[in-house]
Design a protein around this motif. Structure first.
Motif, mmCIF file in Angstrom:
data_model
loop_
_atom_site.group_PDB
_atom_site.id
_atom_site.type_symbol
_atom_site.label_atom_id
_atom_site.label_comp_id
_atom_site.label_asym_id
_atom_site.label_seq_id
_atom_site.Cartn_x
_atom_site.Cartn_y
_atom_site.Cartn_z
ATOM 1 N N GLU A 1 0.835 -1.202 0.000
ATOM 2 C CA GLU A 1 0.000 0.000 0.000
ATOM 3 C C GLU A 1 0.869 1.251 0.000
ATOM 4 O O GLU A 1 1.986 1.245 0.504
ATOM 5 N N GLU A 2 0.321 2.325 -0.566
ATOM 6 C CA GLU A 2 1.011 3.608 -0.599
ATOM 7 C C GLU A 2 0.122 4.696 -0.020
ATOM 8 O O GLU A 2 -1.090 4.659 -0.202
ATOM 9 N N ILE A 3 0.750 5.622 0.636
ATOM 10 C CA ILE A 3 0.046 6.804 1.123
ATOM 11 C C ILE A 3 0.789 8.005 0.565
ATOM 12 O O ILE A 3 2.012 8.115 0.716
ATOM 13 N N GLU A 4 0.064 8.904 -0.087
ATOM 14 C CA GLU A 4 0.667 10.118 -0.624
ATOM 15 C C GLU A 4 0.349 11.288 0.302
ATOM 16 O O GLU A 4 -0.795 11.468 0.706
ATOM 17 N N ILE A 5 1.381 12.058 0.615
ATOM 18 C CA ILE A 5 1.214 13.223 1.472
ATOM 19 C C ILE A 5 1.674 14.442 0.680
ATOM 20 O O ILE A 5 2.783 14.468 0.151
ATOM 21 N N ASP A 6 0.829 15.428 0.625
ATOM 22 C CA ASP A 6 1.194 16.677 -0.035
ATOM 23 C C ASP A 6 2.128 17.448 0.890
ATOM 24 O O ASP A 6 1.885 17.508 2.101
ATOM 25 N N PRO A 7 3.201 18.026 0.369
ATOM 26 C CA PRO A 7 4.124 18.778 1.228
ATOM 27 C C PRO A 7 3.445 19.911 2.014
ATOM 28 O O PRO A 7 3.901 20.263 3.102
ATOM 29 N N SER A 8 2.367 20.454 1.485
ATOM 30 C CA SER A 8 1.686 21.533 2.215
ATOM 31 C C SER A 8 1.113 21.029 3.538
ATOM 32 O O SER A 8 0.979 21.805 4.488
ATOM 33 N N VAL A 9 0.797 19.740 3.625
ATOM 34 C CA VAL A 9 0.316 19.172 4.886
ATOM 35 C C VAL A 9 1.431 19.219 5.924
ATOM 36 O O VAL A 9 1.209 19.597 7.079
ATOM 37 N N LEU A 10 2.632 18.851 5.504
ATOM 38 C CA LEU A 10 3.776 18.914 6.418
ATOM 39 C C LEU A 10 4.070 20.358 6.818
ATOM 40 O O LEU A 10 4.428 20.631 7.968
ATOM 41 N N GLU A 11 3.897 21.273 5.880
ATOM 42 C CA GLU A 11 4.123 22.682 6.180
ATOM 43 C C GLU A 11 3.134 23.190 7.226
ATOM 44 O O GLU A 11 3.505 23.959 8.116
ATOM 45 N N VAL A 12 1.895 22.752 7.142
ATOM 46 C CA VAL A 12 0.894 23.152 8.139
ATOM 47 C C VAL A 12 1.250 22.566 9.502
ATOM 48 O O VAL A 12 1.217 23.273 10.521
ATOM 49 N N ILE A 13 1.613 21.298 9.536
ATOM 50 C CA ILE A 13 1.996 20.648 10.797
ATOM 51 C C ILE A 13 3.158 21.402 11.437
ATOM 52 O O ILE A 13 3.145 21.725 12.626
ATOM 53 N N MET A 14 4.148 21.715 10.630
ATOM 54 C CA MET A 14 5.329 22.391 11.157
ATOM 55 C C MET A 14 5.033 23.841 11.537
ATOM 56 O O MET A 14 5.582 24.347 12.521
ATOM 57 N N GLY A 15 4.166 24.502 10.786
ATOM 58 C CA GLY A 15 3.809 25.879 11.106
ATOM 59 C C GLY A 15 3.113 25.991 12.448
ATOM 60 O O GLY A 15 3.416 26.880 13.253
#
Length: 152
Positions: free
Chosen positions: A16-30
């Motif tokens: 299985e694969e899960i795709e994460i958009d980098p903007s999601v990581l940016e929100v988490i980090m912000g």
């Protein structure tokens, strides 16, 4: 990685694969960055400036994620720190907090977290009391009143 704009998590056991958009990581980090003691504000780019003008909150403001040639995640964080703080300590705390949040929420490891201190934010001075100046001039006003009452 299937697409350079997505980060793919592979589960090799069941394919299985899960795709994460980098903007999601940016929100988490912000969000995580704003909670670190000593961080006064996040500095964004033109995109976040436009969102601010339009009245939209940009939670990924001040964070940029990219993937290098080796597939490692690299984050750039742009912050304004509180004046008088220990800049190296806050930068390390920020790196530690962001690394933990991303690992906890996505199971991804950040290879680098570059902290860019854009400026220092000085505390807003309390609303200036005019009482100091009004006391100086109140004596004059009192004298004027006394003199005007004497003349009449």
């Amino acid at each position: 990685m299937a697409d350079s704009s997505k980060i793919v998590l592979d589960d090799k056991n069941n394919g299985e694969e899960i795709e994460i958009d980098p903007s999601v990581l940016e929100v988490i980090m912000g969000i995580a960055a704003e909670k670190v003691d000593g961080v006064a504000e996040m500095h964004g780019n033109v995109r976040s400036g436009i969102n601010w003008v339009l009245g939209r909150e940009d939670l990924r403001r001040g964070v940029e994620i990219r993937v290098n040639e080796d597939g490692d995640l690299i984050a750039d964080v742009y912050v304004g720190l509180e004046a008088g703080c220990n800049v190296p300590k806050i930068a390390k705390d920020l790196q530690k907090s962001l690394r933990q949040q991303v690992l906890q929420m996505t199971d991804l490891t950040l290879k680098e977290i570059n902290v860019h201190v854009i400026g220092l934010v000085f505390p807003e001075e309390e609303e200036q009391d005019d009482s100091g100046t009004s006391q100086l001039f109140s004596d004059i006003d009192e004298k004027d009143k006394n003199e005007s009452t004497r003349e009449s």
